[in-house]
Each structure stands twice: as C-alpha cells, then as structure tokens.
Design a protein around this motif. Structure first.
Motif, PDB file in Angstrom:
ATOM      1  N   GLY A   1      49.327 -34.394  48.413  1.00  0.00           N
ATOM      2  CA  GLY A   1      49.722 -33.601  49.576  1.00  0.00           C
ATOM      3  C   GLY A   1      49.831 -32.115  49.358  1.00  0.00           C
ATOM      4  O   GLY A   1      49.764 -31.333  50.310  1.00  0.00           O
ATOM      5  N   LEU A   2      50.040 -31.679  48.094  1.00  0.00           N
ATOM      6  CA  LEU A   2      50.203 -30.255  47.795  1.00  0.00           C
ATOM      7  C   LEU A   2      49.749 -29.995  46.365  1.00  0.00           C
ATOM      8  O   LEU A   2      50.176 -30.686  45.445  1.00  0.00           O
ATOM      9  N   ILE A   3      48.878 -28.973  46.178  1.00  0.00           N
ATOM     10  CA  ILE A   3      48.332 -28.652  44.869  1.00  0.00           C
ATOM     11  C   ILE A   3      48.345 -27.143  44.680  1.00  0.00           C
ATOM     12  O   ILE A   3      48.103 -26.385  45.629  1.00  0.00           O
ATOM     13  N   ALA A   4      48.597 -26.706  43.453  1.00  0.00           N
ATOM     14  CA  ALA A   4      48.407 -25.311  43.060  1.00  0.00           C
ATOM     15  C   ALA A   4      47.232 -25.244  42.095  1.00  0.00           C
ATOM     16  O   ALA A   4      47.113 -26.072  41.191  1.00  0.00           O
ATOM     17  N   TRP A   5      46.349 -24.243  42.300  1.00  0.00           N
ATOM     18  CA  TRP A   5      45.131 -24.077  41.513  1.00  0.00           C
ATOM     19  C   TRP A   5      45.058 -22.664  40.950  1.00  0.00           C
ATOM     20  O   TRP A   5      45.611 -21.732  41.528  1.00  0.00           O
ATOM     21  N   ASN A   6      44.295 -22.494  39.884  1.00  0.00           N
ATOM     22  CA  ASN A   6      43.891 -21.143  39.511  1.00  0.00           C
ATOM     23  C   ASN A   6      42.564 -20.835  40.201  1.00  0.00           C
ATOM     24  O   ASN A   6      41.962 -21.702  40.854  1.00  0.00           O
ATOM     25  N   SER A   7      42.080 -19.614  40.062  1.00  0.00           N
ATOM     26  CA  SER A   7      40.896 -19.203  40.808  1.00  0.00           C
ATOM     27  C   SER A   7      39.608 -19.817  40.274  1.00  0.00           C
ATOM     28  O   SER A   7      38.544 -19.639  40.873  1.00  0.00           O
ATOM     29  N   ASP A   8      39.687 -20.554  39.169  1.00  0.00           N
ATOM     30  CA  ASP A   8      38.536 -21.291  38.657  1.00  0.00           C
ATOM     31  C   ASP A   8      38.524 -22.737  39.154  1.00  0.00           C
ATOM     32  O   ASP A   8      37.660 -23.532  38.735  1.00  0.00           O
ATOM     33  N   GLY A   9      39.482 -23.092  40.014  1.00  0.00           N
ATOM     34  CA  GLY A   9      39.529 -24.442  40.561  1.00  0.00           C
ATOM     35  C   GLY A   9      40.163 -25.461  39.633  1.00  0.00           C
ATOM     36  O   GLY A   9      39.916 -26.667  39.769  1.00  0.00           O
ATOM     37  N   GLU A  10      40.997 -24.995  38.710  1.00  0.00           N
ATOM     38  CA  GLU A  10      41.714 -25.903  37.803  1.00  0.00           C
ATOM     39  C   GLU A  10      43.130 -26.133  38.329  1.00  0.00           C
ATOM     40  O   GLU A  10      43.818 -25.189  38.710  1.00  0.00           O
TER      41      GLU A  10
ATOM     42  N   GLY B   1      47.135 -14.669  42.185  1.00  0.00           N
ATOM     43  CA  GLY B   1      45.906 -15.371  42.509  1.00  0.00           C
ATOM     44  C   GLY B   1      45.992 -16.876  42.403  1.00  0.00           C
ATOM     45  O   GLY B   1      44.964 -17.565  42.468  1.00  0.00           O
ATOM     46  N   VAL B   2      47.206 -17.433  42.248  1.00  0.00           N
ATOM     47  CA  VAL B   2      47.382 -18.885  42.258  1.00  0.00           C
ATOM     48  C   VAL B   2      47.241 -19.369  43.692  1.00  0.00           C
ATOM     49  O   VAL B   2      47.881 -18.843  44.609  1.00  0.00           O
ATOM     50  N   ILE B   3      46.400 -20.366  43.898  1.00  0.00           N
ATOM     51  CA  ILE B   3      46.058 -20.868  45.215  1.00  0.00           C
ATOM     52  C   ILE B   3      46.831 -22.158  45.486  1.00  0.00           C
ATOM     53  O   ILE B   3      46.749 -23.114  44.708  1.00  0.00           O
ATOM     54  N   TRP B   4      47.571 -22.194  46.589  1.00  0.00           N
ATOM     55  CA  TRP B   4      48.271 -23.411  47.016  1.00  0.00           C
ATOM     56  C   TRP B   4      47.543 -24.001  48.221  1.00  0.00           C
ATOM     57  O   TRP B   4      47.291 -23.302  49.201  1.00  0.00           O
ATOM     58  N   THR B   5      47.204 -25.292  48.127  1.00  0.00           N
ATOM     59  CA  THR B   5      46.572 -25.989  49.243  1.00  0.00           C
ATOM     60  C   THR B   5      47.434 -27.176  49.655  1.00  0.00           C
ATOM     61  O   THR B   5      47.873 -27.948  48.804  1.00  0.00           O
ATOM     62  N   SER B   6      47.661 -27.298  50.957  1.00  0.00           N
ATOM     63  CA  SER B   6      48.357 -28.464  51.501  1.00  0.00           C
ATOM     64  C   SER B   6      47.351 -29.311  52.272  1.00  0.00           C
ATOM     65  O   SER B   6      46.318 -28.808  52.717  1.00  0.00           O
TER      66      SER B   6
ATOM     67  N   HIS C   1      37.562 -22.403  57.884  1.00  0.00           N
ATOM     68  CA  HIS C   1      38.759 -22.580  58.701  1.00  0.00           C
ATOM     69  C   HIS C   1      39.922 -21.704  58.255  1.00  0.00           C
ATOM     70  O   HIS C   1      40.868 -21.516  59.010  1.00  0.00           O
ATOM     71  N   ASN C   2      39.869 -21.203  57.022  1.00  0.00           N
ATOM     72  CA  ASN C   2      41.018 -20.478  56.494  1.00  0.00           C
ATOM     73  C   ASN C   2      40.555 -19.471  55.446  1.00  0.00           C
ATOM     74  O   ASN C   2      39.435 -19.552  54.940  1.00  0.00           O
ATOM     75  N   LEU C   3      41.473 -18.550  55.092  1.00  0.00           N
ATOM     76  CA  LEU C   3      41.117 -17.505  54.137  1.00  0.00           C
ATOM     77  C   LEU C   3      42.369 -16.907  53.517  1.00  0.00           C
ATOM     78  O   LEU C   3      43.459 -16.970  54.092  1.00  0.00           O
ATOM     79  N   GLN C   4      42.184 -16.341  52.311  1.00  0.00           N
ATOM     80  CA  GLN C   4      43.261 -15.680  51.580  1.00  0.00           C
ATOM     81  C   GLN C   4      42.682 -14.594  50.683  1.00  0.00           C
ATOM     82  O   GLN C   4      41.515 -14.656  50.266  1.00  0.00           O
ATOM     83  N   LEU C   5      43.524 -13.607  50.359  1.00  0.00           N
ATOM     84  CA  LEU C   5      43.186 -12.625  49.345  1.00  0.00           C
ATOM     85  C   LEU C   5      43.666 -13.117  47.985  1.00  0.00           C
ATOM     86  O   LEU C   5      44.755 -13.689  47.874  1.00  0.00           O
TER      87      LEU C   5
END
Length: 309
Positions: free
Chosen positions: A168-177, A143-148, A86-90
């Motif tokens: 409701g809102l999380i920031a992750w590193n690219s290893d899913g931490e 490369g920090v990933i924000w998901t809402s 459904h979604n994508l990012q670089l």
C-alpha cells in the motif's frame, strides 16, 4: 457540530497561461511549489468502453509542465512521451518525475516502467518501475519518492499476481530501488486502499487508509504513532503539530473540511467543520505539510491548519 466559514487563498491563476489542452496532473512539492501537467493533444486515457485505463498511446502525447513559485505560474518544460501521465513531482529541484498510475505486467522483467524522469529542461533521463495502481506520489527534498496505491495496485490487476504495491505504501530512491514498505503494527490492519498521503519532511510521512481509516505517522521509516479517525473516505489531509485538517468524507461536498485534534490513546477528536465559501468546483485536492491545495478551473487555492485555528 460547529461550522466555521472561511475563504481559501488564491495562490495561482493559470487561466491566462494555460490556453490549450487539459490538466492531467496536479501536485505540490516539499517546498510548496505547485506543479501542473497539461496534455495538449486529445486525451486517450480510456478504452472505448470507458472501463479500462490505457497506459500508452501510439501517437504519443505532448505535455506542458508548469511550476508555480510565490504565486507566479511559469512554463517549466515541454515533454513528448507515449505514456499517459497522471501525476508529477520534483526531485532535488534538478529532475522532474512524471508518473503513469497504471502499469501492465510483462514477464522477464519487461513490465511497463511507469516512472519517467526528465531534467527540468525536458530532457529524458531514465525510467523506473513503480508498479500498478498508484494513488499518489510525493517526494522529499532528498529525492526519496513515496508512492501510495489504491486497491487494484494492492490486490493485483493488469497481469500482476504479486503486485509491487501490495503493502500500500513504498519509498524509493530515484533509481527505482525500494527503501521502505509499509508494515502495520499492533492493532493496525493492512492496507486495502491508501486514500491519502502527506510527506511532511525528509524524516516524516503520514498516511490514511481503508478499511478502518487510521491516520499513521511514519518517522525515519518506522511507524511512530497512529490515531483512529472519525472521518471516513477523505482523499487529502494537512498536519500541523497535534492538529489534522481533512477534506470532505463520503457523501459530502468538496467545500467541507474537518479539523481534528490528535489525542492520547490513539484517539482523535473533531473540533469543528470548515466550510470554504469561495470555492464551487473542486477538480483535485492535495495535502502537503500543513496545507490543503485545491485545483479549481485552472486556479489553485490553499488553506492551512493555522488559518483554520
């Protein structure tokens, strides 16, 4: 309310490039590069009733990933995967994150890892668990990933009794931490549905959420300010200094925008409404940094806060 009439700028045209399939993902990178995911095979995103999302298909799906930089839309990668994306990012300009918005819970650490990371050449790298009910995904240049998350991702569905996205809102590193989870302060309420997200820089992110629809500024992963917004139900916003540009609210058509001035004492004042005259059908809207991006019939249009001002 004063209504200003504007044309949005056409910044990408995919009508001659995307000749088959259906666009299933549309987003914008931190550097304002546009990203489109096109599913080439017939979609199998819903069950026979149309009520429940299907996360994976046995026959798999073929995707074309397009990148638009400086107005030119180019094929970036061909990817085959069983997930319905459904979604994508670089990520760091070297990796491509594809996200399925839904994830089924499975005991013993077997839940569906719905974040799939590929090289920009389309080679699979790894999978990470981002949780169910993802509303939006944005990454910064580190490369920090924000998901809402929307309401089902916050309160639980698909087997999740303790949802990953319950804040409701999380920031992750690219290893899913996890690096950060939203925690309200002062008079702010907890999130029930994060309607809109805007990652402005490596230090600064903004969100807007139900039920009271505050606009919240997060700096260095701490709440740095918030404003009570008179616009309810928008799905995207742009930020420029002390100004915010929101797309349509509840019961308004997709071509109406709202320009607000962020003031002291957590207040925001609507300055004017903006009517986009050269748009008719709006499929999706993304807010990134100081601009709104509209996907309309394989074309992408943009308007910035500065242009409205």
């Amino acid at each position: 309310m004063n209504i200003v009439r504007k044309d949005a700028r056409e910044i990408a045209d995919g009508t001659s490039v995307i000749t088959q399939g259906e666009i299933v993902g549309f987003n914008c990178s931190i550097d304002a590069d546009l990203l489109l995911a096109v599913a080439l095979n017939p979609l199998n995103y819903r069950d026979d009733t149309g009520s429940f999302a299907i996360t994976k298909t046995e026959r798999g799906q073929s995707y074309e990933i397009y990148l638009s930089s400086d107005g030119e839309l180019c094929l970036l990668a061909n990817i085959k995967d069983n997930f319905n994306f459904h979604n994508l990012q670089l990520l760091n300009d070297r990796e491509l994150l594809l996200v399925c918005a839904r994830s089924h819970y499975r005991p013993e650490n077997r839940s569906e890892r719905n974040g799939r990371i590929y090289s920009t050449e389309g080679q699979f790298q790894k999978e990470i668990l981002l949780g169910d009910g993802i509303q939006d995904v944005q990454a910064d240049s580190n490369g920090v990933i924000w998901t809402s998350y929307f309401d089902e991702g916050i309160f639980g569905n698909y087997g999740w009794t303790h949802p990953i996205g319950q804040n409701g809102l999380i920031a992750w590193n690219s290893d899913g931490e996890k690096l950060y989870e939203y925690q309200p302060i002062e008079s702010l309420e907890e999130m029930c549905d994060c309607y809109a997200l805007n990652v402005v820089s490596n230090q600064e992110s903004w969100c807007y959420y139900y039920t009271d629809f505050p606009l919240v500024k997060i700096k260095d992963r701490k709440i740095d300010g918030y404003w009570h917004i008179p616009i309810k139900g928008s799905s995207a916003f742009a930020i420029y200094g002390s100004f915010a540009l929101f797309n349509n609210s509840y019961d308004e058509d997709d071509t109406l925008l709202h320009l607000l001035k962020l003031q002291d004492n957590h207040r925001a004042k609507e300055i004017c409404q903006v009517r986009i005259e050269n748009l008719e059908n709006v499929d999706r809207v993304i807010g990134r940094r100081d601009s709104l991006y509209f996907l309309s019939d394989k074309k992408v249009f943009s308007i910035s806060v500065q242009e409205v001002l």
